[in-house]
Design an enzyme around this catalytic site. Structure first.
Site, short mmCIF file in Angstrom:
data_model
loop_
_atom_site.label_atom_id
_atom_site.label_comp_id
_atom_site.label_asym_id
_atom_site.label_seq_id
_atom_site.Cartn_x
_atom_site.Cartn_y
_atom_site.Cartn_z
N ASP A 1 -5.91 6.24 -2.27
CA ASP A 1 -4.45 6.31 -2.31
C ASP A 1 -4.05 7.71 -2.72
O ASP A 1 -4.77 8.39 -3.46
CB ASP A 1 -3.88 5.30 -3.32
N ASP B 1 -1.04 1.39 3.64
CA ASP B 1 -0.12 0.56 2.85
C ASP B 1 1.30 0.65 3.40
O ASP B 1 2.03 -0.34 3.46
CB ASP B 1 -0.13 0.99 1.39
#
Length: 207
Positions: free
Chosen positions: A145, A179
């Protein structure tokens, strides 16, 4: 919308997702704050997600393996849903939404399945791609991420119940392109629910 166009959308998102993750993984050090401060409300910051959303983990030695296998089963189901929706000439809203969700799920699965055996660790160093000392094993990779939007950060007013006076960051989630694709797809299904599930339409049949 044709199946070919749906697959093209999935592939494009996967390419962007993986290029961004590989670049961040090989150029950033894990957890170092302010690696790139695009603005006061937007930063690029490498972290790695051990489990599900918000860092949730399945406990036990086989927790990560169970999660990865579940993701593989889920993405297979989503792939069938996309194929079935195209064959039934479902609305463009539905097909785009499913394509985004499929691409996002697939992108994070790649991390979980492969990253543990092709990268070394990112703690205190930039990771090496195709390292001879990988940090994990097959199906035990960490999801990369990097997108961080701390839109507001400060201490909450004392008069607030429970959280009064505590330090608070909005928005404190750190996520990736995959995401974003999943969230956008789910958002389309929620906001355009009636159009998404309205059945076939002429635009889809002609696509």
């Amino acid at each position: 919308m044709s199946l070919k166009k749906a697959y093209l959308l999935v592939i494009l998102i996967l390419i962007v997702d993986q290029i961004s993750k590989i670049y961040i993984k090989t150029n950033f050090i894990y957890g170092e704050d302010g690696q790139i401060n695009v603005a006061s409300w937007f930063k690029i910051l490498l972290i790695e997600n051990e489990g599900m959303a918000w860092g949730t983990q399945i406990p036990g030695d086989y927790g990560k393996l169970i999660l990865t296998l579940f993701r593989l089963v889920a993405v297979t189901g989503i792939g069938w849903w996309l194929w079935d929706s195209v064959k039934k000439h479902s609305s463009r809203y539905l097909i785009v939404a499913i394509s985004l969700i499929l691409a996002g799920a697939f992108g994070n699965i790649i991390d979980s399945v492969f990253y543990g055996v092709i990268f070394d660790h990112s703690t205190g160093q930039t990771a090496t791609l195709f390292s001879d000392q990988p940090y994990g094993t097959w199906f035990h990779g960490k999801v990369v991420d990097m997108l961080y939007f701390p839109i507001w950060e400060g201490n909450l007013p004392q008069w607030l119940p429970i959280w009064g006076g505590k330090h608070f960051t909005f928005f404190n989630a750190i996520f990736n392109i995959a995401d974003m694709a999943i969230s956008t797809g789910v958002g389309i299904l929620i906001v355009f629910n009636k159009k998404a599930f309205s059945g076939s339409n002429k635009h889809s049949e002609l696509a």
